[in-house]
Motif scaffolding. Structure first.
Motif, PDB file in Angstrom:
ATOM      1  N   TYR A  34       0.831  -1.209   0.000  1.00 27.23           N
ATOM      2  CA  TYR A  34       0.000   0.000   0.000  1.00 27.23           C
ATOM      3  C   TYR A  34       0.865   1.259   0.000  1.00 27.23           C
ATOM      4  CZ  TYR A  34      -3.292   3.523   1.629  1.00 27.23           C
ATOM      5  OH  TYR A  34      -4.034   4.666   1.763  1.00 27.23           O
ATOM      6  N   GLN A  35       1.888   1.286   0.849  1.00 24.82           N
ATOM      7  CA  GLN A  35       2.761   2.457   0.923  1.00 24.82           C
ATOM      8  C   GLN A  35       3.526   2.656  -0.377  1.00 24.82           C
ATOM      9  OE1 GLN A  35       5.106   1.722   4.424  1.00 24.82           O
ATOM     10  NE2 GLN A  35       3.620   2.727   5.762  1.00 24.82           N
ATOM     11  N   THR A  36       3.989   1.580  -0.977  1.00 33.54           N
ATOM     12  CA  THR A  36       4.692   1.666  -2.253  1.00 33.54           C
ATOM     13  C   THR A  36       3.773   2.210  -3.328  1.00 33.54           C
ATOM     14  OG1 THR A  36       6.081  -0.210  -1.626  1.00 33.54           O
ATOM     15  CG2 THR A  36       6.015   0.354  -3.954  1.00 33.54           C
ATOM     16  N   TYR A  37       2.524   1.768  -3.341  1.00 35.52           N
ATOM     17  CA  TYR A  37       1.547   2.252  -4.320  1.00 35.52           C
ATOM     18  C   TYR A  37       1.325   3.754  -4.159  1.00 35.52           C
ATOM     19  CZ  TYR A  37      -2.976   3.001  -6.544  1.00 35.52           C
ATOM     20  OH  TYR A  37      -3.993   3.503  -7.310  1.00 35.52           O
ATOM     21  N   LYS A  38       1.171   4.221  -2.929  1.00 36.27           N
ATOM     22  CA  LYS A  38       0.954   5.644  -2.670  1.00 36.27           C
ATOM     23  C   LYS A  38       2.158   6.483  -3.118  1.00 36.27           C
ATOM     24  CE  LYS A  38      -3.094   6.049  -0.886  1.00 36.27           C
ATOM     25  NZ  LYS A  38      -4.123   6.826  -1.541  1.00 36.27           N
ATOM     26  N   ILE A  39       3.359   6.010  -2.845  1.00 35.52           N
ATOM     27  CA  ILE A  39       4.560   6.737  -3.245  1.00 35.52           C
ATOM     28  C   ILE A  39       4.661   6.820  -4.757  1.00 35.52           C
ATOM     29  CG2 ILE A  39       7.096   6.611  -3.276  1.00 35.52           C
ATOM     30  CD1 ILE A  39       6.897   5.489  -0.401  1.00 35.52           C
TER      31      ILE A  39
END
Length: 72
Positions: A34-39
């Motif tokens: 999820y964090q990678t997607y947001k970045i």
């Protein structure tokens, strides 16, 4: 002798311990995804904005050129 060492450790592991470790690993993987997607989404947005400023500057917009030079 090594068999005795392994046998002493195995009874201490319980079935729910293994399930708990697997659950935590899956949860951490999900949060990382999820964090990678947001970045990646944020970086793509910034890239599109930068590209738009470059095009406006190319076509003679002085304000866009000033903003472009500030971002570099």
């Amino acid at each position: 002798m090594r068999e005795n060492m392994a046998c002493r450790f195995c009874p201490k592991l319980k079935k729910y311990d293994v399930i708990w470790v697997a659950f935590v690993c899956v949860a951490m993987w999900g949060v990382n995804k999820y964090q990678t997607y947001k970045i990646e989404q944020r970086e793509q947005k910034e890239f599109r904005e930068f590209e738009l400023l470059q095009k406006k500057c190319l076509y003679g917009d002085d304000e866009a050129c000033k903003n472009l030079h500030q971002k570099q």
